[in-house]
Design an enzyme around this catalytic site. Sequence first.
Site, PDB file in Angstrom:
ATOM      1  N   LYS A  93       0.835  -1.210   0.000  1.00 11.12           N
ATOM      2  CA  LYS A  93       0.000   0.000   0.000  1.00 11.12           C
ATOM      3  C   LYS A  93       0.868   1.258   0.000  1.00 11.12           C
ATOM      4  O   LYS A  93       2.063   1.193   0.273  1.00 11.12           O
ATOM      5  CB  LYS A  93      -0.934  -0.017   1.205  1.00 11.12           C
ATOM      6  CG  LYS A  93      -0.256   0.055   2.545  1.00 11.12           C
ATOM      7  CD  LYS A  93      -1.289  -0.025   3.658  1.00 11.12           C
ATOM      8  CE  LYS A  93      -0.621   0.219   4.994  1.00 11.12           C
ATOM      9  NZ  LYS A  93      -1.577   0.439   6.062  1.00 11.12           N
ATOM     10  N   ARG A 123     -10.907  -0.653  13.578  1.00 15.24           N
ATOM     11  CA  ARG A 123     -10.894   0.147  12.351  1.00 15.24           C
ATOM     12  C   ARG A 123     -11.927  -0.356  11.362  1.00 15.24           C
ATOM     13  O   ARG A 123     -12.482   0.391  10.560  1.00 15.24           O
ATOM     14  CB  ARG A 123      -9.487   0.120  11.742  1.00 15.24           C
ATOM     15  CG  ARG A 123      -9.278   1.049  10.593  1.00 15.24           C
ATOM     16  CD  ARG A 123      -7.821   1.219  10.240  1.00 15.24           C
ATOM     17  NE  ARG A 123      -7.183  -0.021   9.775  1.00 15.24           N
ATOM     18  CZ  ARG A 123      -5.887  -0.140   9.542  1.00 15.24           C
ATOM     19  NH1 ARG A 123      -5.091   0.887   9.729  1.00 15.24           N
ATOM     20  NH2 ARG A 123      -5.371  -1.285   9.128  1.00 15.24           N
ATOM     21  N   TYR A 139      16.306  29.717  10.539  1.00 15.76           N
ATOM     22  CA  TYR A 139      15.091  30.508  10.734  1.00 15.76           C
ATOM     23  C   TYR A 139      14.744  30.583  12.221  1.00 15.76           C
ATOM     24  O   TYR A 139      14.900  29.600  12.947  1.00 15.76           O
ATOM     25  CB  TYR A 139      13.907  29.860  10.013  1.00 15.76           C
ATOM     26  CG  TYR A 139      14.064  29.766   8.510  1.00 15.76           C
ATOM     27  CD1 TYR A 139      14.512  30.842   7.758  1.00 15.76           C
ATOM     28  CD2 TYR A 139      13.734  28.586   7.842  1.00 15.76           C
ATOM     29  CE1 TYR A 139      14.632  30.749   6.382  1.00 15.76           C
ATOM     30  CE2 TYR A 139      13.860  28.476   6.469  1.00 15.76           C
ATOM     31  CZ  TYR A 139      14.315  29.565   5.749  1.00 15.76           C
ATOM     32  OH  TYR A 139      14.438  29.462   4.400  1.00 15.76           O
ATOM     33  N   MET A 176      13.712  24.647   4.732  1.00 19.37           N
ATOM     34  CA  MET A 176      12.965  23.947   3.679  1.00 19.37           C
ATOM     35  C   MET A 176      13.895  23.148   2.745  1.00 19.37           C
ATOM     36  O   MET A 176      13.647  21.980   2.467  1.00 19.37           O
ATOM     37  CB  MET A 176      12.135  24.936   2.869  1.00 19.37           C
ATOM     38  CG  MET A 176      11.258  24.265   1.848  1.00 19.37           C
ATOM     39  SD  MET A 176      10.192  25.454   1.057  1.00 19.37           S
ATOM     40  CE  MET A 176       9.290  24.419  -0.043  1.00 19.37           C
TER      41      MET A 176
HETATM   42  C1  LIG Z   1      -4.222  -4.294   7.571  1.00 17.37           C
HETATM   43  C2  LIG Z   1      -2.736  -4.288   7.529  1.00 17.37           C
HETATM   44  N1  LIG Z   1      -2.082  -5.443   7.396  1.00 17.37           N
HETATM   45  C3  LIG Z   1      -0.733  -5.496   7.350  1.00 17.37           C
HETATM   46  C4  LIG Z   1       0.010  -4.346   7.452  1.00 17.37           C
HETATM   47  C5  LIG Z   1       1.515  -4.456   7.418  1.00 17.37           C
HETATM   48  O1  LIG Z   1       2.067  -4.012   8.607  1.00 17.37           O
HETATM   49  P1  LIG Z   1       3.646  -3.927   8.762  1.00 17.37           P
HETATM   50  O2  LIG Z   1       4.101  -2.878   7.812  1.00 17.37           O
HETATM   51  O3  LIG Z   1       3.848  -3.535  10.176  1.00 17.37           O
HETATM   52  O4  LIG Z   1       4.173  -5.261   8.431  1.00 17.37           O
HETATM   53  C6  LIG Z   1      -0.626  -3.115   7.592  1.00 17.37           C
HETATM   54  C7  LIG Z   1       0.149  -1.899   7.718  1.00 17.37           C
HETATM   55  O5  LIG Z   1      -0.196  -0.879   8.200  1.00 17.37           O
HETATM   56  C8  LIG Z   1      -2.043  -3.077   7.643  1.00 17.37           C
HETATM   57  O6  LIG Z   1      -2.726  -1.941   7.798  1.00 17.37           O
END
Ligand SMILES: Cc1ncc(COP(=O)(O)O)c(C=O)c1O
Length: 357
Positions: A30, A122, A256, A303
């Site tokens: 992802k 979630r 800054y 920056m």
């Molecule tokens: C639903 C879900 N599964 C697996 C993972 C993988 O987690 P990790 O990067 O800690 O292995 C994530 C990461 O946020 C997740 O949201």
Amino acid sequence: MTATWSVNTDIFQQNAVKVKNNQPIMAVVKNNAYHYGLAFAVDQFLQAGITTFSTTSLREAIQIRQLAPDATIFLMNAVYDFDAIRDNDIQMTLPSLSYYYENKHHLAGIRVHLEFENLLHRSGFKTLAEIKEVLTDHSKNSEPKMIISGIWTHFGYADEFDVPDYDIERKQWLNVLNTLLDEGHHFDMIHAQNSASFYREGQVVLPYHTHARVGIALYGSRPYSSLNEDDIIQSLKVKANVIQVREVQQGDYCGYSFAFEATRNHTKLAVVDIGYGDGILRSRAQHEAIINNKRYPIRALMMSHMFVEVDDSVQAQDEVILYNNYMRIDEFTFKGVGANSEQLSAMNHDSLQKEYC
Ligand SMILES: Cc1ncc(COP(=O)(O)O)c(C=O)c1O
């Protein structure tokens, strides 16, 4: 001279094989594969023998299908674009009772994985009873319908060691799963473990599980600090350059908004061509950078620049390392800079020169 974000492809590949440990892994790709690049990561993971991928975005899931026509793809967020899911043979989470009842007709022909909410809250079914309700309703449904191909949960506390929550969520999940299996239900895919859980269980998949759903370890960062650095290798290097070295005197304010006050005369400050605009977090700039194999303190972050306090050995054009395998993303995670993925995601790939070598 440009600040550079680079990945050593061989090391990335070696790490993926090492992390996989001959276990069935579902690679989490992802957010553009934790910002390593979706196409790059999918290709690397396929070479490492990983053929199952998961993401949260439909757009990325479709991209994965184009990159890997034979892969198994699991979408962790529920979406409503049912035709795209079907057309691209994407498996998807089933996130709640209400989603099921509202969309069960639209889901016909789609493979879903029943999600158990557990402690993260979630998404997912709240109880075993809710899961059984769906299984029962589904078995009675004689119309075209979804295919229940998997069951899963996410452990939100696997990287926490001083609290009992991982043990609690693990026990609750295993209770749900084992009850369903004992009652004769079958699931083609069963997955729960993130990187932390995978390593806590001895780098193996839990009993009856078909996959571990691993992200950050595949990208070279340790999910918790008691793991050995050699177990997970970082292939990413972020480096910048000394543009010039300037001398300031005691009482001079530099950067800054009075960012740094020199406390002695003849203080040497290297002006470095990387800053928060390139994705260096302010919390990261509380720590050091490596120049000529030596760590020096970062004194101010701007920056497009930072000041690093140096000694006489440092000169213009010297390389400045912000991250490499000796100054790792996970080192700063454990120092409280921010999650591994937070530091990785912050990098600005439009301003940094991006290289795979
Ligand atoms: C639903 C879900 N599964 C697996 C993972 C993988 O987690 P990790 O990067 O800690 O292995 C994530 C990461 O946020 C997740 O949201």
